[in-house]
Scaffold this motif. Sequence first.
Motif, PDB file in Angstrom:
ATOM      1  N   ARG A  78      15.195  54.310  60.063  1.00  0.00           N
ATOM      2  CA  ARG A  78      15.661  53.724  61.312  1.00  0.00           C
ATOM      3  C   ARG A  78      16.602  52.575  61.001  1.00  0.00           C
ATOM      4  NH1 ARG A  78      12.185  49.975  65.197  1.00  0.00           N
ATOM      5  NH2 ARG A  78      12.531  48.644  63.414  1.00  0.00           N
ATOM      6  N   TRP A  79      17.708  52.548  61.712  1.00  0.00           N
ATOM      7  CA  TRP A  79      18.649  51.436  61.674  1.00  0.00           C
ATOM      8  C   TRP A  79      18.529  50.728  63.014  1.00  0.00           C
ATOM      9  CZ3 TRP A  79      21.547  50.298  57.390  1.00  0.00           C
ATOM     10  CH2 TRP A  79      21.567  51.273  56.380  1.00  0.00           C
ATOM     11  N   LEU A  80      18.246  49.438  62.991  1.00  0.00           N
ATOM     12  CA  LEU A  80      18.109  48.645  64.195  1.00  0.00           C
ATOM     13  C   LEU A  80      19.231  47.619  64.212  1.00  0.00           C
ATOM     14  CD1 LEU A  80      14.989  47.190  65.768  1.00  0.00           C
ATOM     15  CD2 LEU A  80      16.786  45.613  65.145  1.00  0.00           C
ATOM     16  N   PHE A  81      20.072  47.665  65.226  1.00  0.00           N
ATOM     17  CA  PHE A  81      21.173  46.723  65.370  1.00  0.00           C
ATOM     18  C   PHE A  81      20.839  45.773  66.512  1.00  0.00           C
ATOM     19  CE2 PHE A  81      25.258  45.451  67.283  1.00  0.00           C
ATOM     20  CZ  PHE A  81      25.809  44.810  66.189  1.00  0.00           C
ATOM     21  N   VAL A  82      20.866  44.472  66.234  1.00  0.00           N
ATOM     22  CA  VAL A  82      20.583  43.478  67.260  1.00  0.00           C
ATOM     23  C   VAL A  82      21.875  43.228  68.032  1.00  0.00           C
ATOM     24  CG1 VAL A  82      19.715  41.164  67.757  1.00  0.00           C
ATOM     25  CG2 VAL A  82      18.786  42.442  65.810  1.00  0.00           C
ATOM     26  N   VAL A  83      21.911  43.698  69.276  1.00  0.00           N
ATOM     27  CA  VAL A  83      23.089  43.569  70.124  1.00  0.00           C
ATOM     28  C   VAL A  83      23.196  42.145  70.652  1.00  0.00           C
ATOM     29  CG1 VAL A  83      24.209  44.382  72.243  1.00  0.00           C
ATOM     30  CG2 VAL A  83      22.989  46.005  70.768  1.00  0.00           C
ATOM     31  N   SER A  84      22.087  41.613  71.168  1.00  0.00           N
ATOM     32  CA  SER A  84      22.075  40.240  71.651  1.00  0.00           C
ATOM     33  C   SER A  84      20.658  39.690  71.573  1.00  0.00           C
ATOM     34  CB  SER A  84      22.592  40.166  73.093  1.00  0.00           C
ATOM     35  OG  SER A  84      21.715  40.830  73.972  1.00  0.00           O
ATOM     36  N   GLY A  85      20.577  38.374  71.485  1.00  0.00           N
ATOM     37  CA  GLY A  85      19.280  37.709  71.406  1.00  0.00           C
ATOM     38  C   GLY A  85      18.830  37.516  69.972  1.00  0.00           C
ATOM     39  N   THR A  86      17.566  37.182  69.834  1.00  0.00           N
ATOM     40  CA  THR A  86      16.939  36.957  68.535  1.00  0.00           C
ATOM     41  C   THR A  86      15.648  37.750  68.471  1.00  0.00           C
ATOM     42  OG1 THR A  86      17.821  34.719  68.391  1.00  0.00           O
ATOM     43  CG2 THR A  86      15.945  35.220  66.982  1.00  0.00           C
ATOM     44  N   GLY A  87      15.462  38.508  67.400  1.00  0.00           N
ATOM     45  CA  GLY A  87      14.246  39.280  67.222  1.00  0.00           C
ATOM     46  C   GLY A  87      13.504  38.857  65.976  1.00  0.00           C
ATOM     47  N   VAL A  88      12.197  39.024  66.015  1.00  0.00           N
ATOM     48  CA  VAL A  88      11.363  38.834  64.830  1.00  0.00           C
ATOM     49  C   VAL A  88      10.959  40.244  64.406  1.00  0.00           C
ATOM     50  CG1 VAL A  88       9.268  37.821  63.902  1.00  0.00           C
ATOM     51  CG2 VAL A  88      10.584  36.586  65.650  1.00  0.00           C
ATOM     52  N   VAL A  89      11.512  40.683  63.275  1.00  0.00           N
ATOM     53  CA  VAL A  89      11.359  42.061  62.813  1.00  0.00           C
ATOM     54  C   VAL A  89      10.358  42.115  61.665  1.00  0.00           C
ATOM     55  CG1 VAL A  89      12.569  44.051  61.858  1.00  0.00           C
ATOM     56  CG2 VAL A  89      13.740  42.558  63.488  1.00  0.00           C
ATOM     57  N   THR A  90       9.464  43.093  61.720  1.00  0.00           N
ATOM     58  CA  THR A  90       8.508  43.335  60.643  1.00  0.00           C
ATOM     59  C   THR A  90       8.712  44.759  60.146  1.00  0.00           C
ATOM     60  OG1 THR A  90       6.919  41.896  61.728  1.00  0.00           O
ATOM     61  CG2 THR A  90       6.070  43.353  60.016  1.00  0.00           C
ATOM     62  N   VAL A  91       8.912  44.906  58.834  1.00  0.00           N
ATOM     63  CA  VAL A  91       9.039  46.223  58.209  1.00  0.00           C
ATOM     64  C   VAL A  91       8.172  46.200  56.959  1.00  0.00           C
ATOM     65  CG1 VAL A  91      10.575  47.914  57.142  1.00  0.00           C
ATOM     66  CG2 VAL A  91      11.402  46.525  59.048  1.00  0.00           C
ATOM     67  N   ASP A  92       6.932  46.694  57.070  1.00  0.00           N
ATOM     68  CA  ASP A  92       6.007  46.756  55.928  1.00  0.00           C
ATOM     69  C   ASP A  92       6.036  45.495  55.064  1.00  0.00           C
ATOM     70  OD1 ASP A  92       4.725  49.104  56.433  1.00  0.00           O
ATOM     71  OD2 ASP A  92       5.821  50.290  54.968  1.00  0.00           O
ATOM     72  N   SER A  93       6.324  44.362  55.650  1.00  0.00           N
ATOM     73  CA  SER A  93       6.405  43.117  54.886  1.00  0.00           C
ATOM     74  C   SER A  93       6.341  41.954  55.857  1.00  0.00           C
ATOM     75  CB  SER A  93       7.730  43.079  54.105  1.00  0.00           C
ATOM     76  OG  SER A  93       8.827  43.085  54.994  1.00  0.00           O
ATOM     77  N   PRO A  94       6.423  40.742  55.334  1.00  0.00           N
ATOM     78  CA  PRO A  94       6.420  39.589  56.245  1.00  0.00           C
ATOM     79  C   PRO A  94       7.566  39.678  57.248  1.00  0.00           C
ATOM     80  CG  PRO A  94       6.166  38.865  53.969  1.00  0.00           C
ATOM     81  CD  PRO A  94       6.478  40.340  53.933  1.00  0.00           C
ATOM     82  N   ALA A  95       7.350  39.117  58.415  1.00  0.00           N
ATOM     83  CA  ALA A  95       8.352  39.122  59.483  1.00  0.00           C
ATOM     84  C   ALA A  95       9.546  38.243  59.111  1.00  0.00           C
ATOM     85  CB  ALA A  95       7.718  38.627  60.778  1.00  0.00           C
ATOM     86  N   HIS A  96      10.699  38.608  59.643  1.00  0.00           N
ATOM     87  CA  HIS A  96      11.902  37.788  59.463  1.00  0.00           C
ATOM     88  C   HIS A  96      12.694  37.790  60.752  1.00  0.00           C
ATOM     89  CE1 HIS A  96      14.229  41.526  58.922  1.00  0.00           C
ATOM     90  NE2 HIS A  96      13.163  41.936  58.278  1.00  0.00           N
ATOM     91  N   ARG A  97      13.456  36.729  60.972  1.00  0.00           N
ATOM     92  CA  ARG A  97      14.275  36.601  62.181  1.00  0.00           C
ATOM     93  C   ARG A  97      15.612  37.302  61.985  1.00  0.00           C
ATOM     94  NH1 ARG A  97      12.246  33.940  65.690  1.00  0.00           N
ATOM     95  NH2 ARG A  97      12.679  32.118  66.839  1.00  0.00           N
ATOM     96  N   ASP A  98      16.037  37.998  63.020  1.00  0.00           N
ATOM     97  CA  ASP A  98      17.346  38.641  63.027  1.00  0.00           C
ATOM     98  C   ASP A  98      18.040  38.290  64.329  1.00  0.00           C
ATOM     99  OD1 ASP A  98      17.557  40.395  60.559  1.00  0.00           O
ATOM    100  OD2 ASP A  98      15.561  40.867  61.301  1.00  0.00           O
ATOM    101  N   ASN A  99      19.332  38.021  64.237  1.00  0.00           N
ATOM    102  CA  ASN A  99      20.123  37.586  65.380  1.00  0.00           C
ATOM    103  C   ASN A  99      21.184  38.619  65.726  1.00  0.00           C
ATOM    104  OD1 ASN A  99      18.935  34.878  65.594  1.00  0.00           O
ATOM    105  ND2 ASN A  99      19.828  34.595  63.575  1.00  0.00           N
ATOM    106  N   ALA A 100      21.841  38.403  66.866  1.00  0.00           N
ATOM    107  CA  ALA A 100      22.917  39.288  67.311  1.00  0.00           C
ATOM    108  C   ALA A 100      23.893  39.534  66.162  1.00  0.00           C
ATOM    109  CB  ALA A 100      23.636  38.679  68.507  1.00  0.00           C
ATOM    110  N   GLY A 101      24.209  40.802  65.940  1.00  0.00           N
ATOM    111  CA  GLY A 101      25.117  41.193  64.867  1.00  0.00           C
ATOM    112  C   GLY A 101      24.416  41.639  63.594  1.00  0.00           C
ATOM    113  N   ASP A 102      23.092  41.399  63.489  1.00  0.00           N
ATOM    114  CA  ASP A 102      22.354  41.815  62.292  1.00  0.00           C
ATOM    115  C   ASP A 102      21.974  43.294  62.382  1.00  0.00           C
ATOM    116  OD1 ASP A 102      22.489  39.277  61.247  1.00  0.00           O
ATOM    117  OD2 ASP A 102      20.449  38.715  61.822  1.00  0.00           O
ATOM    118  N   LEU A 103      21.907  43.932  61.222  1.00  0.00           N
ATOM    119  CA  LEU A 103      21.529  45.332  61.099  1.00  0.00           C
ATOM    120  C   LEU A 103      20.362  45.415  60.124  1.00  0.00           C
ATOM    121  CD1 LEU A 103      22.268  48.309  61.775  1.00  0.00           C
ATOM    122  CD2 LEU A 103      23.768  48.256  59.762  1.00  0.00           C
TER     123      LEU A 103
END
Length: 72
Positions: free
Chosen positions: A18-43
């Motif tokens: 899965r490819w997740l592209f952050v269009v707008s806002g801020t997300g806290v993403v977890t992928v089989d590991s500790p969570a990390h913040r991703d912002n608009a424009g991150d993939l």
Amino acid sequence: MRNRSVGGPENYHEDSDRWLFVVSGTGVVTVDSPAHRDNAGDLVRSEAGERRGIENGGDGPLETGNFYTPPR
């Protein structure tokens, strides 16, 4: 009220990355590991079989585009 999070420990696709592209806002993403913040424009890529989830990490709406390869 809209969901503040989707996915989690039971959310995975055995045969698709899965490819997740952050269009707008801020997300806290977890992928089989500790969570990390991703912002608009991150993939973010998660490989087939990895558990994944995303939570809204800000005050405003979080919009993402999700792409699966190969598609289901």
